[in-house]
Motif scaffolding. Structure first.
Motif, PDB file in Angstrom:
ATOM      1  N   HIS A  73       0.604  -0.635   0.685  1.00 64.06           N
ATOM      2  CA  HIS A  73      -0.014  -0.246  -0.234  1.00 64.06           C
ATOM      3  C   HIS A  73       0.953   1.783   0.277  1.00 64.06           C
ATOM      4  O   HIS A  73       0.498   2.196   0.876  1.00 64.06           O
ATOM      5  N   ASP A 109      -1.923  -5.026  -4.195  1.00 63.47           N
ATOM      6  CA  ASP A 109      -1.767  -3.722  -3.577  1.00 63.47           C
ATOM      7  C   ASP A 109      -0.312  -3.264  -3.076  1.00 63.47           C
ATOM      8  O   ASP A 109      -0.300  -3.293  -2.293  1.00 63.47           O
ATOM      9  N   HIS A 269      -4.772  -9.772   0.190  1.00 62.52           N
ATOM     10  CA  HIS A 269      -6.039  -8.391   0.725  1.00 62.52           C
ATOM     11  C   HIS A 269      -6.703  -8.700   2.191  1.00 62.52           C
ATOM     12  O   HIS A 269      -6.813  -7.422   2.488  1.00 62.52           O
ATOM     13  N   HIS A 271      -4.582  -9.135   4.454  1.00 66.16           N
ATOM     14  CA  HIS A 271      -3.625  -8.306   5.839  1.00 66.16           C
ATOM     15  C   HIS A 271      -4.026  -9.179   6.812  1.00 66.16           C
ATOM     16  O   HIS A 271      -3.490  -8.934   8.368  1.00 66.16           O
TER      17      HIS A 271
END
Ligand SMILES: [Fe+2]
Ligand SMILES: [Fe+2]
Length: 368
Positions: A73, A109, A269, A271
């Motif tokens: 991210h 991500d 996704h 986490h």
């Protein structure tokens, strides 16, 4: 005190300056500065991969190992240095593995808002990995320009490859129905909506008809006894729809995988440590380098090995990277390398026995 702070800022600038020009040779220097910054600010960098795992991995039937890094991210480094530090830590961890993994799977991500500068920054950092990198896309990489920049940097979002007798498939599981054209959302509005955990106006993730057709054709060439490992960003089963911990056509994808004797699906996704088994298919979630999500309020699988709530005073707690040991019989053990905790292995034996054997030890850390 001010001198100390100025010194910190100087070191930080030098560190980010290196990150922008990061090549393999510069990486060690850059991560060295990261450690110095951590010491100067009183933040100790957590431990690296445990060599113990490497010894266990040398079991006679082991075939090979790959590593994973996921869900970084990244914002532009000028906006958020913490997530840059985290992915650098993961790169450092994986480069320290002896022997090196056969490859690294990046679980999606990489960027926070799909912006070119975020993806460029991530691509540059991943170049510092010594072993080859295989990329997978996540919704945060995709919904600003519908994957254009990501594909320019990394190629196809759906592909397969064979490695040491195992057939690997990488899917784009974050396809959603168009809900932005009719209300005339801008690309950034669409991206910001997709980047929420709760997106009340959103649509569920799917693999989609076109990709399921592709998968069917791809698997038609593979013998049912060939071990299969599938990578998807969202879990290829249904946990909690409101957070898109969910793939809407999961059952249809599972049906395509069902004829194969040995199947493992590894996803990003969510986490968090996440384990499930549906029929013959073993499922494992990957850790994020950026932050841990809490567990969903419902829909969690019964084989879940739950990690404790993260310590809010420790920015690395609940984050990490990991590796997967693949055995000659096609089954895999999943190693969670949690940065501020002991590593956890979720073995194929635990899933094969439906939780009756080889249960990983429970966490004993206190919750904060
Ligand atoms: Fe993520
Ligand atoms: Fe995601």
């Amino acid at each position: 005190m001010k001198d100390r702070y100025d010194e910190y800022l100087k070191e930080r600038d030098a560190y980010f300056d290196r990150v922008t020009r990061l090549g393999r040779r510069d990486f060690l220097k850059a991560s060295g500065v990261a450690a110095a910054v951590a010491v100067a600010t009183g933040k100790a960098l957590p431990h690296s991969f445990q060599p113990v795992d490497v010894v266990q991995a040398a079991a006679p039937e082991q075939s090979f190992r790959f590593a994973y890094v996921s869900d970084s991210h990244l914002y532009e480094k000028t906006l958020n240095e913490r997530f840059v530090r985290s992915i650098l830590k993961a790169v450092d961890d994986v480069n320290a593995l002896v022997p090196q993994p056969d490859f690294i799977l990046y679980g999606g991500d990489l960027a926070q808002l799909g912006q070119a500068k975020e993806l460029d920054e991530g691509a540059q950092i991943l170049k510092a990995l010594k072993a080859p990198v295989r990329m997978m896309v996540g919704e945060h990489d995709w919904y600003l320009d519908m994957g254009e920049k990501w594909r320019t940097l990394f190629g196809k979002d759906t592909y397969s490859f064979d490695h040491k007798g195992v057939h690997f498939v990488v899917l784009n599981s974050v396809i959603v129905e168009d809900y932005w054209t009719s209300p005339k959302m801008t690309p950034m509005e669409r991206m910001l909506a997709m980047a929420q955990l709760d997106n009340p106006n959103g649509r569920p993730f799917t693999v989609g008809d076109a990709q399921r057709d592709w998968l069917k054709n791809d698997l038609a060439k593979v013998k049912p006894e060939t071990p299969l490992i599938v990578f998807s960003h969202s879990p290829l089963y249904k946990i909690y729809k409101a957070w898109n911990f969910w793939t809407d056509d999961a059952e249809q994808v599972q049906a395509l995988l069902a004829p194969f004797k040995t199947v493992t699906v590894i996803h990003g996704h969510t986490h968090q440590m996440l384990t499930n088994r549906v029929g013959n298919i073993h499922f494992h979630g990957m850790l994020s380098t950026a932050w841990p999500w809490p567990y969903a309020p419902q829909g969690l699988p019964k084989l879940l090995v739950r990690m404790n709530r993260a310590d809010p005073f420790d920015e690395f707690d609940g984050c990490g990277d990991g590796s997967v040991e693949v055995f000659k019989n096609g089954r895999s053990d999943k190693n969670y390398n949690l940065w501020s905790r002991n590593p956890v292995k979720v073995s194929a034996g635990y899933l094969d026995s439906d939780g009756a054997a080889a249960r990983p030890p429970r966490e004993t850390d206190v919750n904060y």
